[in-house]
Structure formats: C-alpha cells, structure tokens
Design a protein around this motif. Structure first.
Motif, PDB file in Angstrom:
ATOM      1  N   LEU A 149       0.817  -1.218   0.000  1.00  0.00           N
ATOM      2  CA  LEU A 149       0.000   0.000   0.000  1.00  0.00           C
ATOM      3  C   LEU A 149       0.848   1.265   0.000  1.00  0.00           C
ATOM      4  N   LEU A 150       2.126   1.119   0.344  1.00  0.00           N
ATOM      5  CA  LEU A 150       2.992   2.293   0.493  1.00  0.00           C
ATOM      6  C   LEU A 150       4.100   2.304  -0.559  1.00  0.00           C
ATOM      7  N   LYS A 151       3.765   1.916  -1.784  1.00  0.00           N
ATOM      8  CA  LYS A 151       4.778   1.876  -2.841  1.00  0.00           C
ATOM      9  C   LYS A 151       5.355   3.258  -3.123  1.00  0.00           C
ATOM     10  N   LYS A 152       4.526   4.289  -2.987  1.00  0.00           N
ATOM     11  CA  LYS A 152       4.980   5.643  -3.296  1.00  0.00           C
ATOM     12  C   LYS A 152       5.627   6.333  -2.095  1.00  0.00           C
ATOM     13  N   ALA A 153       5.585   5.685  -0.956  1.00  0.00           N
ATOM     14  CA  ALA A 153       6.175   6.276   0.243  1.00  0.00           C
ATOM     15  C   ALA A 153       7.658   5.954   0.301  1.00  0.00           C
ATOM     16  N   PRO A 154       8.450   6.779   0.959  1.00  0.00           N
ATOM     17  CA  PRO A 154       9.886   6.486   1.103  1.00  0.00           C
ATOM     18  C   PRO A 154      10.106   5.159   1.811  1.00  0.00           C
ATOM     19  N   ARG A 155      11.186   4.465   1.410  1.00  0.00           N
ATOM     20  CA  ARG A 155      11.466   3.149   1.999  1.00  0.00           C
ATOM     21  C   ARG A 155      11.847   3.229   3.469  1.00  0.00           C
ATOM     22  N   TRP A 156      12.307   4.378   3.951  1.00  0.00           N
ATOM     23  CA  TRP A 156      12.681   4.458   5.366  1.00  0.00           C
ATOM     24  C   TRP A 156      11.473   4.257   6.269  1.00  0.00           C
ATOM     25  N   ILE A 157      10.264   4.534   5.738  1.00  0.00           N
ATOM     26  CA  ILE A 157       9.057   4.338   6.540  1.00  0.00           C
ATOM     27  C   ILE A 157       8.803   2.853   6.765  1.00  0.00           C
ATOM     28  N   THR A 158       8.926   2.058   5.700  1.00  0.00           N
ATOM     29  CA  THR A 158       8.724   0.619   5.882  1.00  0.00           C
ATOM     30  C   THR A 158       9.857   0.001   6.689  1.00  0.00           C
ATOM     31  N   CYS A 159      11.064   0.576   6.574  1.00  0.00           N
ATOM     32  CA  CYS A 159      12.165   0.094   7.433  1.00  0.00           C
ATOM     33  C   CYS A 159      11.813   0.289   8.903  1.00  0.00           C
ATOM     34  N   ALA A 160      11.208   1.423   9.212  1.00  0.00           N
ATOM     35  CA  ALA A 160      10.797   1.675  10.596  1.00  0.00           C
ATOM     36  C   ALA A 160       9.713   0.696  11.039  1.00  0.00           C
ATOM     37  N   LEU A 161       8.839   0.295  10.116  1.00  0.00           N
ATOM     38  CA  LEU A 161       7.788  -0.662  10.469  1.00  0.00           C
ATOM     39  C   LEU A 161       8.363  -2.024  10.854  1.00  0.00           C
ATOM     40  N   TRP A 162       9.475  -2.400  10.238  1.00  0.00           N
ATOM     41  CA  TRP A 162      10.078  -3.692  10.581  1.00  0.00           C
ATOM     42  C   TRP A 162      10.549  -3.728  12.030  1.00  0.00           C
ATOM     43  N   LEU A 163      10.716  -2.558  12.653  1.00  0.00           N
ATOM     44  CA  LEU A 163      11.087  -2.515  14.070  1.00  0.00           C
ATOM     45  C   LEU A 163      10.015  -3.186  14.932  1.00  0.00           C
ATOM     46  N   VAL A 164       8.753  -3.062  14.531  1.00  0.00           N
ATOM     47  CA  VAL A 164       7.668  -3.713  15.273  1.00  0.00           C
ATOM     48  C   VAL A 164       7.853  -5.226  15.245  1.00  0.00           C
ATOM     49  N   VAL A 165       8.199  -5.753  14.068  1.00  0.00           N
ATOM     50  CA  VAL A 165       8.420  -7.197  13.946  1.00  0.00           C
ATOM     51  C   VAL A 165       9.601  -7.618  14.816  1.00  0.00           C
ATOM     52  N   PHE A 166      10.674  -6.821  14.789  1.00  0.00           N
ATOM     53  CA  PHE A 166      11.849  -7.137  15.595  1.00  0.00           C
ATOM     54  C   PHE A 166      11.500  -7.193  17.077  1.00  0.00           C
ATOM     55  N   LEU A 167      10.734  -6.213  17.567  1.00  0.00           N
ATOM     56  CA  LEU A 167      10.359  -6.202  18.981  1.00  0.00           C
ATOM     57  C   LEU A 167       9.485  -7.397  19.330  1.00  0.00           C
ATOM     58  N   ASP A 175      14.381  -3.552   1.826  1.00  0.00           N
ATOM     59  CA  ASP A 175      13.966  -2.195   2.162  1.00  0.00           C
ATOM     60  C   ASP A 175      15.141  -1.349   2.650  1.00  0.00           C
ATOM     61  N   VAL A 176      16.071  -1.976   3.354  1.00  0.00           N
ATOM     62  CA  VAL A 176      17.264  -1.252   3.809  1.00  0.00           C
ATOM     63  C   VAL A 176      18.040  -0.720   2.607  1.00  0.00           C
ATOM     64  N   GLU A 177      18.247  -1.568   1.606  1.00  0.00           N
ATOM     65  CA  GLU A 177      18.969  -1.123   0.416  1.00  0.00           C
ATOM     66  C   GLU A 177      18.181  -0.070  -0.341  1.00  0.00           C
ATOM     67  N   GLY A 178      16.856  -0.253  -0.431  1.00  0.00           N
ATOM     68  CA  GLY A 178      16.044   0.739  -1.122  1.00  0.00           C
ATOM     69  C   GLY A 178      16.070   2.088  -0.423  1.00  0.00           C
ATOM     70  N   ALA A 179      15.997   2.068   0.901  1.00  0.00           N
ATOM     71  CA  ALA A 179      16.040   3.323   1.664  1.00  0.00           C
ATOM     72  C   ALA A 179      17.400   4.002   1.499  1.00  0.00           C
ATOM     73  N   CYS A 180      18.461   3.204   1.449  1.00  0.00           N
ATOM     74  CA  CYS A 180      19.796   3.772   1.271  1.00  0.00           C
ATOM     75  C   CYS A 180      19.943   4.380  -0.137  1.00  0.00           C
ATOM     76  N   ASP A 181      19.439   3.671  -1.135  1.00  0.00           N
ATOM     77  CA  ASP A 181      19.466   4.220  -2.494  1.00  0.00           C
ATOM     78  C   ASP A 181      18.733   5.556  -2.550  1.00  0.00           C
ATOM     79  N   GLN A 182      17.546   5.624  -1.955  1.00  0.00           N
ATOM     80  CA  GLN A 182      16.761   6.857  -1.985  1.00  0.00           C
ATOM     81  C   GLN A 182      17.452   7.985  -1.218  1.00  0.00           C
ATOM     82  N   ALA A 183      18.159   7.622  -0.139  1.00  0.00           N
ATOM     83  CA  ALA A 183      18.876   8.640   0.619  1.00  0.00           C
ATOM     84  C   ALA A 183      19.999   9.261  -0.200  1.00  0.00           C
ATOM     85  N   VAL A 184      20.610   8.453  -1.071  1.00  0.00           N
ATOM     86  CA  VAL A 184      21.723   8.951  -1.897  1.00  0.00           C
ATOM     87  C   VAL A 184      21.200   9.813  -3.038  1.00  0.00           C
ATOM     88  N   ILE A 185      20.162   9.378  -3.744  1.00  0.00           N
ATOM     89  CA  ILE A 185      19.722  10.065  -4.969  1.00  0.00           C
ATOM     90  C   ILE A 185      18.663  11.115  -4.703  1.00  0.00           C
TER      91      ILE A 185
END
Length: 584
Positions: free
Chosen positions: A28-46, A234-244
């Motif tokens: 549902l969040l294809k157009k959102a920055p990948r760092w947002i979904t990276c943050a969501l994975w924190l819930v799974v980790f906890l 998602d980590v790689e995607g967020a890093c790519d977006q942070a660079v470009i």
C-alpha cells in the motif's frame, strides 16, 4: 521447558502476524519512502525478541495469540497423573479406593516419563541446536571475511582497498569501514562511497546484524525468513533513496549504472556485510530510475498510517480486565453463606465480601477468557446441577464459594460459584434474565488451583501480617482504627454496617448505623465482634474497652481481659478462615 516453548511460540506467532501486516502495508505504500517501511520492521523485531508488550483496548494482534491460548493448544502443559482420573461426582472414599492400587504400582513397575514431557524436551533441544547452528554459521562467515580483508590498505578516513574482494561493502560493528576492490572504476567508486556512507549514517551496519540475531531465535519460522529478506531489500532501497534524493537526472543515471556494474546475487541472507550490489540489482535500478520525491501530503499520510499500524501491532489487546467484551471493575470473594429467612432459601447473603487484589483479578479474568464457557442455559438456580436440566435447586447449603465479577455500569455481572463436590458453574446476570454454564473441570486445572492457592494465601496466610501492620499508635488515630475495622470486616454489611467511632477515656465507642442482621446469625456475629473487640484493644494503644451501641438499643461492652491474641488464635476466629476450611 513447556513454559519456555509456549512463550517462544507466542512470540513467533505474534511476530508472524506483525510481519504479514507489514508485508501488506509495503504494497500500500509503494509511493512512500522506503525508510518508513524500514521503521515498520522494528515492530516485527520487537515482537521477535520481547516476550511482553503494552496493553491497549484495541489491537491488531489477535488476543488468542498474545494471551497464550494458541500456544497452550499447540504445546499443552504436560501433567503426569499419579492416580487414576476421577470425576467430581465420585465420592472421596471411592477415589481413595482407586488411588491405593495406583500408589503401589510404581514400586513394582515404574512408569516411564510422560510422552508429552519428552516431546517438549525434544523440541527445546532441536531449537537450541538450530540457534547454535545459525549463530555459528554467521560468526564463521564473518570471521572468514575479516581474515580475507586483514591486509586491506587504508586510503583515507574509514576507506580501505584490497585485492581480496570483488565488490565493495561496509564491515564492522563499532568502527565500520568501507572496503573497495582494487581497480574500481572512478565513476562507480564515487557512487559506491556515497552509498556505503549512507549505510553508516543510517546505522544499517548495526540494525542488520541485530535482525539476523533475532532471526536466529526463530530459525524455524519461514514467515520471518521472508520478513528478513524483505527487510534487507527495504534497507537497500532506503539507502538508495537517501543517496539520490537530491540528484539530477544525469547523476541518477550514473548511480543506476554503478548498480548494474557491481550487482551480484546471494543464495542465503547474511548478517554481514552491507554490500553495494547486494539484493536484486535490476529491481534496485528500476526503483532508482522511477523514484520521485513524494509530495508532503503523501509523506504525512504514510507516516500517520505507519505510526498507527505500528502501535496497534505492537500492543496487546487489553483483555486482563475484560470478559466477554465487558469491562470488569472488581471481583469480590464471598464466603460463609447464610439465609436471611429459613422459609425462603433464595434470600441469602454472605458473612464476608472481600475485594480480590488487582493482580489476582487479572489472572482470573485471563483464565476464564481461555476456558470454554459458551453453552449458557437460562436458569434461576442458586446451585446449578446439570442433572436437574435447568430446574431450581433451592438449597444454599451446597454452595461454598462465590466470586462476583462486577462491571462498571452493572448492565451485566457474573457469579463464579463452586459447590461442595468441587464442581463449578458461571452465572451471567442481565436485566433480561440470568444464564448459567457448567464448568466441570475448571477446579481441577493447574491454573485455577494455582490461582486459588494465591487467593488463599492473600485471604488467610497474609491476613495476620496485614492486621498487625495496622496497629494504631494512639486511641485518637481514628483513621488507623477505621482501617482495622475494615481489615476485620466489621463494617461489612453482614456484620455491623457502616460505623461511627468515638474515643473517650480509653473506651472506643462504635455506633453501627443499622442493625438488620437475621436472628440466625446474631449470636455468631456477636461472638465474633466480642473477639474482634479484644483484638482492637491489643492493636490500638490506650484502648481498654470497646462499646457497641446499635440503633435498636442493643448495647454491650467488650474489655481487654489481658490475654494476648496470637496468630494461631487469630486464624481460629478470623471469619475468612472458613474460606480455607469450606470454600477453597
């Protein structure tokens, strides 16, 4: 090991639900920055590493999982019987007769360990071996890599170069370094360094190994393997977006070209390193070339959605104080029943009505939520006996315990009742009529027996210490005296009702506001109050006598006879001792 296995299953099931929810949100969040979904994975980790969580009235996590009910069905608590099972309807002599041969059997033919216990031990052993293999594999992979790059030459800062690798990456936990292969194209090298520096700024060199360690605990769960794979993507995607993010079209194209030049594949997820070309290079190139900085409203909506989803996935539904969707305000323990009228046994009361401690209230509600109790039957029974098929049994003598589950609005309340034969039933009281459900085995479950033992300890074993702690330092300390009356249940409606206190010349005068106790318990009540008066004299300094003055003119005085009331004497006279003898 059973408890550990149940806890681990609960954690992995909750983490799986959270992971599946995050996977749906990613779509549902294809157009959102990948760092947002990276943050969501924190819930799974906890959910993977933390066995406890916050409680909220609403949660996206199924209560059957977080309550442990699902775990108990998959990994049941093992009970090794020592005597043949008996039903509540069997008499005590019959049970004793059947127990004798069972008791003699082990001496002649020892029984092997319970199969259920062996199964749980086996599952635990397999889990430990799996965790050990995962940790060992990750550690060996990391150490082999460190050995290969041990002779790397430092170029500047944390940038190193070596001919032992063919792809650039970040390695190191506390002092991360960027390692480059010898002969890297200068144009590609510029983008590689930007990418790896972005990893370090985002602390990916720490989060990815931590995610791998969490996966080690749940190596048996394929859903979490997939979650780890998507997290790395998602980590790689967020890093790519942070660079470009601030690149123009020409630089973006050059970055995509560097991805194609250095792209590589991996067959298994690893904790380290963070390589420039890892994950699917074609997918990343497509993501880079089609990336557009999202509008503010898209970013805001995505953040709000993810924060709400994260909280609801991380929270457990607050079922500790809710039963059948109804908020339980308090649970009272009623013991020592009496009838107000011998001609009307339905008009009954209780000598003591005690509020159960909050922690025990939550434990009981949790137990009842897990115990099957759906088959309610319309009834007006004081004592519910299934063989009566709903017909009234008008004898209060068979009822020894009643737990009242009260609600805030009083629209619904529950009575959990236990009979002399140990059988129990639950009555649901509503304005449109009462219903009851028979709970044949509840009293025999280890969970209820443990809860009952805790309640008994609170009501009986700890009562003396609580009373002694309320000693009044002065006869004028009416607050302490009132607390003593409350602890002795003297102001309970069945004993004396609300009381007004006066102290003068060493005499405590107690004036109950009413006297409607039936004659059948009048003598029993006055005997208890006479004993309680002597205890008050012992606990309250400067109080030598207690005078009772009732509105109906009844007056009597109890004086301190000099004999000390001991803990044994206290338990012999304390009305809740009857709960130990008759109710619990």
């Amino acid at each position: 090991m059973t408890t550990f296995c149940q806890t681990l299953f609960t954690m992995t099931a909750a983490a799986s639900v959270a992971a599946l929810a995050v996977m749906i949100l990613r779509l549902l969040l294809k157009k959102a920055p990948r760092w947002i979904t990276c943050a969501l994975w924190l819930v799974v980790f906890l959910r993977m590493v933390c066995p406890v969580s916050l409680d909220l009235p609403v949660s996206l996590m199924p209560a059957s999982i977080t309550s442990g009910a699902a775990a108990e069905r998959v990994i049941p608590t093992t009970i090794t019987p020592t005597v043949p099972e008996t039903t509540p309807a069997q008499s005590a002599p019959a049970a004793a007769e059947e127990a004798e041969p069972a008791a003699a059997a082990p001496a002649a033919n020892p029984e092997p360990a319970s199969p259920g216990l062996d199964r749980n031990d086996f599952l635990f052993a397999v889990w430990v071996m799996g965790v050990a293999w995962m940790v060992l594999w990750g550690a060996v992979s990391y150490l082999r890599l460190r050995r290969r790059i041990a002779d790397a030459v430092r170029l500047e800062g944390n940038l190193y170069e070596t001919d032992q690798i063919d792809t650039p990456f970040v390695c190191g936990f506390f002092r991360p370094r960027i390692y480059l292969p010898v002969g890297l194209d200068p144009t590609d090298r510029k983008y590689v360094v930007l990418h790896e520096q972005a990893h370090i700024r985002r602390k990916d060199h720490l989060t990815k190994p931590l995610a791998y360690l969490a996966l080690c605990l749940h190596w048996f769960n394929p859903v979490l393997w997939l979650a780890f794979r998507l997290f790395c993507r998602d980590v790689e995607g967020a890093c790519d977006q942070a660079v470009i993010r601030d690149f123009d079209r020409e630089k973006t194209t050059g970055y995509a070209a560097a991805l194609l030049h250095l792209g590589r594949r991996r067959t298994l997820p690893q904790a380290v390193p963070l390589a420039f070309g890892e994950e699917n290079a074609k997918r990343r190139v497509k993501g880079v070339l089609t990336y557009k900085k999202p509008a503010f409203w898209v970013l805001l909506a995505a953040v709000i959605l993810c924060v709400a989803a994260g909280v609801l996935l991380l929270a457990n539904q607050d079922t500790e104080t809710r039963f059948e969707g109804v908020e339980i305000s308090e649970i009272c323990f009623n013991t020592v029943p009496f009838c107000w009228s011998e001609s009307d046994p339905t008009n009954y009361g209780w000598l003591c009505d005690v509020t159960v401690p909050e922690d025990l209230q939550r434990d009981l509600i949790s137990l009842l939520n897990q115990y099957p109790h759906e088959d309610y039957t319309a009834t007006t029974l004081l004592i519910y006996r299934p063989e009566n098929e709903g017909r009234t049994t008008a004898l209060i003598a068979g009822l020894t315990t009643e737990l009242s589950l009260n609600t805030s609005d009083q629209s619904t309340r529950y009575l959990l009742r236990k009979q002399e034969d140990g059988s129990m039933f639950l009555e649901r009281i509503r304005p449109d009529g009462d219903e009851a459900v028979y709970l044949p085995d509840l009293a025999e479950t280890p969970e209820y027996q443990s809860w009952e033992a805790s309640l008994e300890a609170y009501l009986i074993t700890d009562a003396w210490d609580r009373i002694c702690a309320l000693s009044a330092g002065s006869a004028q300390d009416t607050e302490a005296l009132t607390a003593i009356l409350d602890a002795l249940y003297i102001q309970d409606q069945s004993l004396a009702g609300p009381c007004a206190l006066e102290v003068s010349s060493g005499t405590l005068t107690i004036r109950p506001e009413w006297d409607t106790a039936p004659e059948t318990i009048q003598l029993q009540r006055e005997n208890y109050l006479d004993w309680a008066s002597r205890l008050i004299c012992q606990l309250a300094a400067d109080v030598d006598a207690v005078t009772w003055i009732y509105p109906n003119g009844v007056t009597w005085t109890a004086t301190d006879n000099g004999s000390e009331i001991t803990q044994e004497d206290f338990l012999a006279h304390f009305p809740l001792t009857l709960a130990r003898e008759n109710a619990l």
